[in-house]
Write a protein that holds these residues in place. Sequence first.
Motif, PDB file in Angstrom:
ATOM      1  N   VAL A  65       7.281   6.285  -9.063  1.00 36.21           N
ATOM      2  CA  VAL A  65       7.713   5.220  -8.155  1.00 36.21           C
ATOM      3  C   VAL A  65       9.226   5.253  -7.983  1.00 36.21           C
ATOM      4  N   HIS A  66       9.961   5.387  -9.082  1.00 35.81           N
ATOM      5  CA  HIS A  66      11.423   5.469  -8.996  1.00 35.81           C
ATOM      6  C   HIS A  66      11.854   6.653  -8.138  1.00 35.81           C
ATOM      7  N   LEU A  67      11.218   7.798  -8.321  1.00 34.79           N
ATOM      8  CA  LEU A  67      11.601   9.003  -7.584  1.00 34.79           C
ATOM      9  C   LEU A  67      11.378   8.823  -6.088  1.00 34.79           C
ATOM     10  N   ILE A  68      10.196   8.396  -5.699  1.00 36.12           N
ATOM     11  CA  ILE A  68       9.886   8.271  -4.269  1.00 36.12           C
ATOM     12  C   ILE A  68      10.743   7.195  -3.617  1.00 36.12           C
ATOM     13  N   GLN A  69      10.815   6.016  -4.212  1.00 37.08           N
ATOM     14  CA  GLN A  69      11.615   4.953  -3.611  1.00 37.08           C
ATOM     15  C   GLN A  69      13.088   5.306  -3.595  1.00 37.08           C
ATOM     16  N   GLY A  70      13.563   5.963  -4.660  1.00 30.55           N
ATOM     17  CA  GLY A  70      14.970   6.339  -4.731  1.00 30.55           C
ATOM     18  C   GLY A  70      15.364   7.357  -3.677  1.00 30.55           C
ATOM     19  N   ILE A  71      14.492   8.316  -3.390  1.00 32.10           N
ATOM     20  CA  ILE A  71      14.790   9.312  -2.363  1.00 32.10           C
ATOM     21  C   ILE A  71      14.825   8.665  -0.988  1.00 32.10           C
ATOM     22  N   TYR A  72      13.920   7.733  -0.732  1.00 30.52           N
ATOM     23  CA  TYR A  72      13.975   7.008   0.547  1.00 30.52           C
ATOM     24  C   TYR A  72      15.264   6.195   0.661  1.00 30.52           C
ATOM     25  N   LEU A  77      16.501   8.932   6.637  1.00 28.51           N
ATOM     26  CA  LEU A  77      16.127   9.729   7.793  1.00 28.51           C
ATOM     27  C   LEU A  77      15.385  11.012   7.407  1.00 28.51           C
ATOM     28  N   ASN A  78      15.717  11.570   6.263  1.00 25.60           N
ATOM     29  CA  ASN A  78      15.120  12.845   5.864  1.00 25.60           C
ATOM     30  C   ASN A  78      14.193  12.735   4.662  1.00 25.60           C
ATOM     31  N   ALA A  79      14.010  11.520   4.161  1.00 23.15           N
ATOM     32  CA  ALA A  79      13.268  11.349   2.914  1.00 23.15           C
ATOM     33  C   ALA A  79      11.849  11.894   2.989  1.00 23.15           C
ATOM     34  N   GLN A 172      12.653   0.790  19.590  1.00 25.45           N
ATOM     35  CA  GLN A 172      11.710   1.867  19.329  1.00 25.45           C
ATOM     36  C   GLN A 172      10.739   1.420  18.240  1.00 25.45           C
ATOM     37  N   ARG A 173       9.447   1.614  18.477  1.00 26.77           N
ATOM     38  CA  ARG A 173       8.437   1.142  17.536  1.00 26.77           C
ATOM     39  C   ARG A 173       8.620   1.771  16.159  1.00 26.77           C
ATOM     40  N   TYR A 174       8.953   3.080  16.125  1.00 28.82           N
ATOM     41  CA  TYR A 174       9.070   3.768  14.843  1.00 28.82           C
ATOM     42  C   TYR A 174      10.274   3.293  14.040  1.00 28.82           C
ATOM     43  N   GLU A 175      11.185   2.547  14.665  1.00 30.64           N
ATOM     44  CA  GLU A 175      12.342   2.008  13.966  1.00 30.64           C
ATOM     45  C   GLU A 175      12.113   0.574  13.502  1.00 30.64           C
ATOM     46  N   ARG A 201      12.688   2.026   7.271  1.00 25.84           N
ATOM     47  CA  ARG A 201      13.538   3.076   6.704  1.00 25.84           C
ATOM     48  C   ARG A 201      13.075   3.535   5.327  1.00 25.84           C
ATOM     49  N   ASN A 202      12.121   2.837   4.767  1.00 27.30           N
ATOM     50  CA  ASN A 202      11.580   3.221   3.463  1.00 27.30           C
ATOM     51  C   ASN A 202      10.071   2.972   3.494  1.00 27.30           C
TER      52      ASN A 202
END
Length: 313
Positions: A65-72, A77-79, A172-175, A201-202
């Motif tokens: 959980v820490h790894l995935i949330q931290g990378i986001y 934008l690139n997570a 934009q819907r994706y934003e 964004r996450n």
Amino acid sequence: MSELQISTQSPAHDLTPNLTQELAEQIAHELTHGEQIPIAFLVRDQTIYFSRAEMRAHTPYSPVVHLIQGIYDLDPLNAFRFVRKRIYTTARLTPMCLGMVKVAAQRVSELSRPRDHQLKFHFDLREIIPRKMLPSALTQLFLNQSPIRFQSVPEAMNHARALTHQVSQAEQRYESDRPIAALLLSRDLKLLEFAVNTNARNRTLHAEVNLIQTYYARTGSAVPSDSFIISTRKPCRMCAGMIWHCAEDIQNLNIIYDEEDTGPNARSTILNAESYDRKRFVSAPHLISLQPEKRLTESVAKARSPLDLISVI
């Protein structure tokens, strides 16, 4: 950023996108240094991104959980491109970990134990520091008010529906964040915590994840026994896994949702009796057949307490 060097007589190994089992175990061996604290890591662009955390029951965090949330948090934008790489962990996979991987990442492998295979390679290291869960402006407003107690489950659901109008929307819907809200209520329908979706964004920050992590950050407690989780949308696999893992007593927790989610990630979760995820993680027959999640129907709407809900199952 630091560099870790492993010097042996074995030939050098390139850090390719797909690690061999031996190379993954070697990386885990070097990262743990014999310590017992579990880790999670992935490899991208000659860099090892890793996190470490104790595994504690009923808490909304783990190395995965820490790894995935931290990378986001690190690179919104690139997570998603990053976390599509296979994640490796020395921790025992839980429904919470697996759910977050399936919804916000892609693949995960559990390493039984780190091993020294005497492999030689050079790479950069980047430790992902656990994110700090800060109360939103809405939550701060709630905390400054007198306690709110609802008269019924439908009244609480109406409150949750109203909160969805506070979710930020972009051109934009994706934003945009998704208009979903969740409440945590005590046995007597007192509002303990609330949250909305902030996943533009996450991808991990669904309403239920925000709800549980904010409540834990504020109180240090598991989701209480005999409480209610009210959500305007059926929890997805990630949210269901976190609810299951963080419940003080899943047999005495009631999840009530308003709208169905027809997407593949909500079709059959660990909160659904007899589901694949349920059978993967539990074996007791009474837990396999447990149904803590219910849609808001006329009979459920009349319930005023967990005891009342038992009669409508």
